[in-house]
Scaffold this motif. Structure first.
Motif, PDB file in Angstrom:
ATOM      1  N   PRO A  98       0.829  -1.213   0.000  1.00  0.00           N
ATOM      2  CA  PRO A  98       0.000   0.000   0.000  1.00  0.00           C
ATOM      3  C   PRO A  98       0.859   1.258   0.000  1.00  0.00           C
ATOM      4  O   PRO A  98       1.644   1.467   0.914  1.00  0.00           O
ATOM      5  CB  PRO A  98      -0.798  -0.106   1.299  1.00  0.00           C
ATOM      6  N   LEU A  99       0.703   2.064  -1.017  1.00  0.00           N
ATOM      7  CA  LEU A  99       1.448   3.319  -1.079  1.00  0.00           C
ATOM      8  C   LEU A  99       0.485   4.477  -0.935  1.00  0.00           C
ATOM      9  O   LEU A  99      -0.662   4.394  -1.312  1.00  0.00           O
ATOM     10  CB  LEU A  99       2.187   3.417  -2.411  1.00  0.00           C
ATOM     11  N   ARG A 100       1.005   5.548  -0.385  1.00  0.00           N
ATOM     12  CA  ARG A 100       0.200   6.742  -0.213  1.00  0.00           C
ATOM     13  C   ARG A 100       0.503   7.675  -1.351  1.00  0.00           C
ATOM     14  O   ARG A 100       1.647   8.022  -1.578  1.00  0.00           O
ATOM     15  CB  ARG A 100       0.536   7.404   1.110  1.00  0.00           C
ATOM     16  N   VAL A 122       8.303  11.730  -4.187  1.00  0.00           N
ATOM     17  CA  VAL A 122       8.204  10.272  -4.210  1.00  0.00           C
ATOM     18  C   VAL A 122       7.107   9.818  -3.256  1.00  0.00           C
ATOM     19  O   VAL A 122       6.995  10.349  -2.155  1.00  0.00           O
ATOM     20  CB  VAL A 122       9.547   9.662  -3.770  1.00  0.00           C
ATOM     21  N   PRO A 123       6.302   8.868  -3.682  1.00  0.00           N
ATOM     22  CA  PRO A 123       5.234   8.344  -2.809  1.00  0.00           C
ATOM     23  C   PRO A 123       5.813   7.695  -1.564  1.00  0.00           C
ATOM     24  O   PRO A 123       6.937   7.215  -1.568  1.00  0.00           O
ATOM     25  CB  PRO A 123       4.532   7.311  -3.686  1.00  0.00           C
ATOM     26  N   ARG A 124       5.021   7.674  -0.517  1.00  0.00           N
ATOM     27  CA  ARG A 124       5.461   7.032   0.718  1.00  0.00           C
ATOM     28  C   ARG A 124       4.586   5.828   0.988  1.00  0.00           C
ATOM     29  O   ARG A 124       3.480   5.742   0.468  1.00  0.00           O
ATOM     30  CB  ARG A 124       5.349   8.013   1.888  1.00  0.00           C
ATOM     31  N   VAL A 125       5.092   4.953   1.833  1.00  0.00           N
ATOM     32  CA  VAL A 125       4.327   3.759   2.176  1.00  0.00           C
ATOM     33  C   VAL A 125       3.172   4.155   3.092  1.00  0.00           C
ATOM     34  O   VAL A 125       3.347   4.947   4.012  1.00  0.00           O
ATOM     35  CB  VAL A 125       5.230   2.742   2.898  1.00  0.00           C
ATOM     36  N   ASP A 126       2.016   3.604   2.822  1.00  0.00           N
ATOM     37  CA  ASP A 126       0.857   3.859   3.668  1.00  0.00           C
ATOM     38  C   ASP A 126       0.975   2.997   4.920  1.00  0.00           C
ATOM     39  O   ASP A 126       0.534   1.855   4.967  1.00  0.00           O
ATOM     40  CB  ASP A 126      -0.418   3.514   2.902  1.00  0.00           C
ATOM     41  N   MET A 127       1.584   3.553   5.938  1.00  0.00           N
ATOM     42  CA  MET A 127       1.871   2.808   7.167  1.00  0.00           C
ATOM     43  C   MET A 127       0.598   2.264   7.811  1.00  0.00           C
ATOM     44  O   MET A 127       0.585   1.210   8.414  1.00  0.00           O
ATOM     45  CB  MET A 127       2.602   3.696   8.160  1.00  0.00           C
ATOM     46  N   LYS A 128      -0.446   3.009   7.657  1.00  0.00           N
ATOM     47  CA  LYS A 128      -1.734   2.625   8.253  1.00  0.00           C
ATOM     48  C   LYS A 128      -2.124   1.211   7.813  1.00  0.00           C
ATOM     49  O   LYS A 128      -2.634   0.428   8.589  1.00  0.00           O
ATOM     50  CB  LYS A 128      -2.775   3.627   7.768  1.00  0.00           C
ATOM     51  N   ARG A 129      -1.857   0.903   6.566  1.00  0.00           N
ATOM     52  CA  ARG A 129      -2.267  -0.400   6.036  1.00  0.00           C
ATOM     53  C   ARG A 129      -1.105  -1.379   5.898  1.00  0.00           C
ATOM     54  O   ARG A 129      -1.283  -2.589   6.022  1.00  0.00           O
ATOM     55  CB  ARG A 129      -2.915  -0.201   4.666  1.00  0.00           C
ATOM     56  N   ALA A 130       0.080  -0.858   5.634  1.00  0.00           N
ATOM     57  CA  ALA A 130       1.212  -1.756   5.316  1.00  0.00           C
ATOM     58  C   ALA A 130       1.942  -2.245   6.562  1.00  0.00           C
ATOM     59  O   ALA A 130       2.628  -3.251   6.516  1.00  0.00           O
ATOM     60  CB  ALA A 130       2.190  -1.033   4.400  1.00  0.00           C
ATOM     61  N   ARG A 131       1.775  -1.546   7.661  1.00  0.00           N
ATOM     62  CA  ARG A 131       2.509  -1.909   8.878  1.00  0.00           C
ATOM     63  C   ARG A 131       2.114  -3.307   9.341  1.00  0.00           C
ATOM     64  O   ARG A 131       0.940  -3.606   9.487  1.00  0.00           O
ATOM     65  CB  ARG A 131       2.192  -0.893   9.971  1.00  0.00           C
TER      66      ARG A 131
END
Length: 121
Positions: free
Chosen positions: A89-91, A101-110
DNA sequence: AGCGTGACGAGTA
DNA sequence: ATACTCGCCACGC
């Protein structure tokens, strides 16, 4: 003599544990440096970061990132390629600006390392 | 022994 | 969202 001087193919035990955790992170998921340290119940985010900086090349390093979700500087495209391939999941960028650069969607990827961790231990 | 630095994290302005 | 501060721990000078 000290056990540390065995050197060569023997990594520090802490380093080996960190790499072990990094290896068991499932594709499409990520763990933060702090999470890894917490899971190990030893050291801290910076220690995990140090280990990854030194020996991370032997494991899926892109699955261990900062709590911010920022991609590893210098390897952004590398990491991004893996994320897109794994479906991590990327934000999306809130604004289409170049160089952003896009960041990782921590909410879902963690990944909390729950279920598989027990099996691994 | 002190001091700066780093693939860090959380809190505050 | 960005900038800054403080806490954290290991390393190197």
């Amino acid at each position: 003599m000290s056990e540390e001087s065995l050197s060569a193919d023997a990594l520090p035990e802490y380093a080996e544990r960190v790499l072990e955790v990094a290896e068991m992170i499932p594709p499409g998921r990520v763990m933060t440096y702090g999470d890894v340290a917490e899971w190990l119940e030893e050291g801290g985010p910076r220690q995990v970061g140090r280990v990854m900086a030194l020996y991370g090349g032997a494991v899926p390093w892109w699955r261990v990132i900062r709590a911010d979700g920022v991609l590893l500087p210098g390897h952004e495209l590398d990491a991004l390629g893996h994320y897109r391939a794994e479906g991590t999941p990327l934000r999306q960028a809130s604004r289409t600006s170049e160089g952003h650069v896009p960041r990782v969607d921590m909410k879902r990827a963690r990944w909390d390392g729950g279920e598989r961790a027990l099996d691994h231990i």
